[in-house]
Design a protein around this motif. Sequence first.
Motif, PDB file in Angstrom:
ATOM      1  N   HIS A  57     114.859  80.082 129.748  1.00  0.00           N
ATOM      2  CA  HIS A  57     113.526  79.704 129.276  1.00  0.00           C
ATOM      3  C   HIS A  57     113.324  78.185 129.425  1.00  0.00           C
ATOM      4  N   TYR A  58     114.333  77.408 129.044  1.00  0.00           N
ATOM      5  CA  TYR A  58     114.235  75.960 129.202  1.00  0.00           C
ATOM      6  C   TYR A  58     114.368  75.534 130.664  1.00  0.00           C
ATOM      7  N   LEU A  59     115.193  76.226 131.417  1.00  0.00           N
ATOM      8  CA  LEU A  59     115.338  75.902 132.839  1.00  0.00           C
ATOM      9  C   LEU A  59     114.005  76.045 133.569  1.00  0.00           C
ATOM     10  N   ALA A  60     113.236  77.035 133.194  1.00  0.00           N
ATOM     11  CA  ALA A  60     111.928  77.239 133.831  1.00  0.00           C
ATOM     12  C   ALA A  60     111.075  75.979 133.727  1.00  0.00           C
ATOM     13  N   ASP A  61     111.146  75.324 132.580  1.00  0.00           N
ATOM     14  CA  ASP A  61     110.321  74.131 132.350  1.00  0.00           C
ATOM     15  C   ASP A  61     110.740  72.933 133.186  1.00  0.00           C
ATOM     16  N   THR A  62     111.927  72.991 133.784  1.00  0.00           N
ATOM     17  CA  THR A  62     112.392  71.856 134.580  1.00  0.00           C
ATOM     18  C   THR A  62     112.016  71.989 136.056  1.00  0.00           C
ATOM     19  N   HIS A  63     111.353  73.061 136.416  1.00  0.00           N
ATOM     20  CA  HIS A  63     111.001  73.300 137.814  1.00  0.00           C
ATOM     21  C   HIS A  63     109.538  72.973 138.084  1.00  0.00           C
ATOM     22  N   ASP A  64     109.308  72.399 139.259  1.00  0.00           N
ATOM     23  CA  ASP A  64     107.954  72.050 139.671  1.00  0.00           C
ATOM     24  C   ASP A  64     107.261  73.205 140.389  1.00  0.00           C
ATOM     25  N   PRO A  66     105.909  76.722 140.918  1.00  0.00           N
ATOM     26  CA  PRO A  66     105.551  77.824 140.021  1.00  0.00           C
ATOM     27  C   PRO A  66     106.354  79.103 140.266  1.00  0.00           C
ATOM     28  N   GLU A  67     106.757  79.354 141.503  1.00  0.00           N
ATOM     29  CA  GLU A  67     107.578  80.541 141.794  1.00  0.00           C
ATOM     30  C   GLU A  67     108.957  80.408 141.151  1.00  0.00           C
ATOM     31  N   ASP A  68     109.539  79.219 141.209  1.00  0.00           N
ATOM     32  CA  ASP A  68     110.835  78.986 140.573  1.00  0.00           C
ATOM     33  C   ASP A  68     110.724  79.104 139.058  1.00  0.00           C
ATOM     34  N   GLU A  69     109.656  78.538 138.521  1.00  0.00           N
ATOM     35  CA  GLU A  69     109.421  78.617 137.076  1.00  0.00           C
ATOM     36  C   GLU A  69     109.310  80.081 136.643  1.00  0.00           C
ATOM     37  N   LEU A  70     108.553  80.860 137.393  1.00  0.00           N
ATOM     38  CA  LEU A  70     108.416  82.287 137.099  1.00  0.00           C
ATOM     39  C   LEU A  70     109.762  83.002 137.170  1.00  0.00           C
ATOM     40  N   ALA A  71     110.552  82.709 138.191  1.00  0.00           N
ATOM     41  CA  ALA A  71     111.858  83.365 138.345  1.00  0.00           C
ATOM     42  C   ALA A  71     112.749  83.106 137.132  1.00  0.00           C
ATOM     43  N   TRP A  72     112.769  81.874 136.629  1.00  0.00           N
ATOM     44  CA  TRP A  72     113.595  81.570 135.465  1.00  0.00           C
ATOM     45  C   TRP A  72     113.041  82.212 134.199  1.00  0.00           C
ATOM     46  N   ARG A  75     114.109  85.729 134.244  1.00  0.00           N
ATOM     47  CA  ARG A  75     115.522  85.832 133.843  1.00  0.00           C
ATOM     48  C   ARG A  75     115.646  85.762 132.324  1.00  0.00           C
ATOM     49  N   ALA A  76     114.860  84.889 131.710  1.00  0.00           N
ATOM     50  CA  ALA A  76     114.891  84.762 130.252  1.00  0.00           C
ATOM     51  C   ALA A  76     114.476  86.079 129.597  1.00  0.00           C
TER      52      ALA A  76
END
Length: 164
Positions: A57-64, A66-72, A75-76
């Motif tokens: 959930h926190y890892l998602a916030d470190t990505h620029d 949007p596809e990477d953010e969604l993937a994390w 996972r959460a």
Amino acid sequence: MAERGQRTAPDGVPARIGQVVMLHHGGDREEARRRLLDLWTELGEHGDPLHRCTLAHYLADTHDDPEDELAWDLRALTAAEEQRESVAVRALYPSLHLSLAADYAKLGRLAAARTHVRRARAAADVLVDDGHGAGVRAAIGRLELRLGDGGPGEELGIPSRRGG
């Protein structure tokens, strides 16, 4: 198992995650991402589901991206599903679904965004009546309004302590 009177070492993973989150909030996004990814590797796919959920959930916030953010964020949610009956995990569902709704909205996938904002609203009854709970409820309301979801949003009069 520890015998009576012996102390077991406390679980340090939440504290480690918290330290990295503070680093991220302090503005060092790249270093925070690197440290969270290292911790993710350390935990592995069979690590504690609550830890994996929180970490992803926190890892998602470190990505620029949007596809990477969604993937994390996905996972959460997957990790949360492994312990769905846990009180700690149930308390994360409003924020997890809110994040997923925001991710899908960024990607223009409005039907999926609306589904997750509805799930966030439905799960919000577990939130404590404090600043965090009010902030999450307010964010749900703002996203409902933005998506035209027809949710209760502002008419509930829930104030946000985050300034908006």
